[in-house]
Design a protein around this motif. Structure first.
Motif: not given
Length: 388
Positions: A164-166, A274-275, A312-314, A319-320
């Motif tokens: 959920x946190x993710x 990501x950008x 986002x993780x990498x 986490x999101x």
């Protein structure tokens, strides 16, 4: 059995039947709903046998005597599988049938043993003394089974909370109470069974649990009602599959599972996403939406949510949830120094930045800055309007 408990017991049986009918009449049932309905079906008959056993009336019914023993081997697996599917952590559906092997095995053993193990004495039926060891083994077996599945279910719940946190930027309104109460209630039953194996006490606890189960289940949106839950979580196995794709660990089976991605996501593509993500967050201020989810942001970026999660993780190593709330904290810090903000309270500025509760704001702000919002404002020599 006193009259008051007799009434409660009968009420528990009717409650189980009522919940079962509610569930099977539910439109668009998912796998978790089907598991729960089958569980309630067996619970209905188990409750009848428990009542007969607790009142010792079963000793006058040779056809039913002893058949209450396979049921305790069912409740642990049903609890575990329900939590597994309702939290989206399932992987291999058919392999989960192996969880019911102990119950089937006990049933087969009893089918051979009961005809010769039951003896009559003064118009009541008992197990012959030479079968005491077998009964003790079965009792120990379902106690071990119950405790094991309670632990496994709590581990599933913990993993679901991380999932959920993710996927959500605010989690305060996402309640896991239904699953928590369900697991805790089952745990309380096994504690009673282990420390006070009195049949009468056992049937009372089971009956009370059914009322407890029904009360919280009906309150929880989407369990027995046709209303869909407000917050839906992407299955954890999809997120993990996407992670393997990003790491280059691709097999034909994985590619088939992840329909949206026919080839491995290249590093250059991940960097591009990501950008673009940070550009959109800064320009569109998506973080100001307190209900922002991973799926919402993925739709804006036109990528699949599991791909965005792994980017986002990498790239951010967050986490999101932490990623979005970091933006909110930075936005608050920028808003705080503006002269026009002096007329507002700290909390109103926090809400402006996308936080939906004081608790969430204080927790995230302190996690990121290592100080409370009021201490930070004082350090910046800024005085805001006092809370009303």
């Amino acid at each position: 059995m006193t009259s008051i408990w007799h009434i409660i017991y009968i009420g528990g049986i009717f409650m189980t039947a009522f919940l079962f009918i509610l569930l099977i009449s539910k439109s668009k049932k998912n796998t978790a709903d089907k598991i729960l309905s089958v569980w309630l079906f067996f619970a209905f008959f188990d409750l009848i046998l428990i009542g007969l056993y607790g009142s010792r009336q079963i000793q006058k019914m040779p056809a039913l005597f002893g058949w209450e023993m396979p049921f305790p081997f069912l409740h642990g697996p049903f609890l575990y599988l329900y939590i597994l599917f309702v939290s989206g952590q399932q992987r291999h559906k058919w392999l989960y049938l192996l969880h019911f092997v102990p119950a089937v095995t006990v049933t087969m053993i009893l089918a051979f043993v009961l005809p010769v193990a039951i003896v009559e004495y003064k118009e009541k039926y008992y197990f012959a003394r030479e079968y005491d060891t077998l009964i003790m083994v079965l009792v120990a077996g379902f106690m071990i089974s119950g405790v094991t599945y309670i632990i496994l279910s709590f581990l599933l719940l913990r993993k679901h909370r991380q999932n959920i946190i993710g996927q959500f930027s605010n989690t305060e309104k996402i309640t896991l109470n239904w699953m928590r109460y369900l697991i805790s209630g089952m745990g309380a039953i096994w504690i009673v069974v282990i420390f006070d194996p009195n049949p009468a006490v056992f049937f009372v606890v089971i009956t009370l649990f059914i009322f407890f189960f029904g009360y919280f289940g009906i309150q929880q949106v989407g369990i027995f009602s046709h209303t869909r839950p407000t917050h839906e979580v992407l299955p954890l196995n999809e997120l993990e599959t996407a992670g393997k794709i990003l790491q280059g660990d691709v097999t034909p089976e994985l590619v088939e599972k992840v329909k949206y991605e026919k080839t491995r996501l290249e590093e250059s593509e991940a960097s591009h996403i990501h950008t673009k993500l940070n550009t959109i967050m800064n320009e569109q201020k998506c973080y100001q939406d307190p209900q922002l989810t991973l799926g919402d942001l993925a739709k804006i970026l036109d990528v699949h949510p599991v791909i965005l999660s792994q980017v986002i993780n990498s790239k951010e190593e967050k986490s999101f949830y932490d990623f979005v709330n970091n933006y909110r904290v930075e936005a608050f810090k920028e808003l705080l120094v503006r002269p026009e903000s002096r007329q507002y309270t700290i909390l109103s500025l926090a809400f402006e930045c996308g936080f939906n509760s004081k608790t969430s704001f204080n927790r995230n702000f302190k996690k990121i800055t290592q100080m409370s919002p009021s201490a930070y404002a004082k350090k910046q020599q800024i005085t805001l309007k006092a809370e009303g």
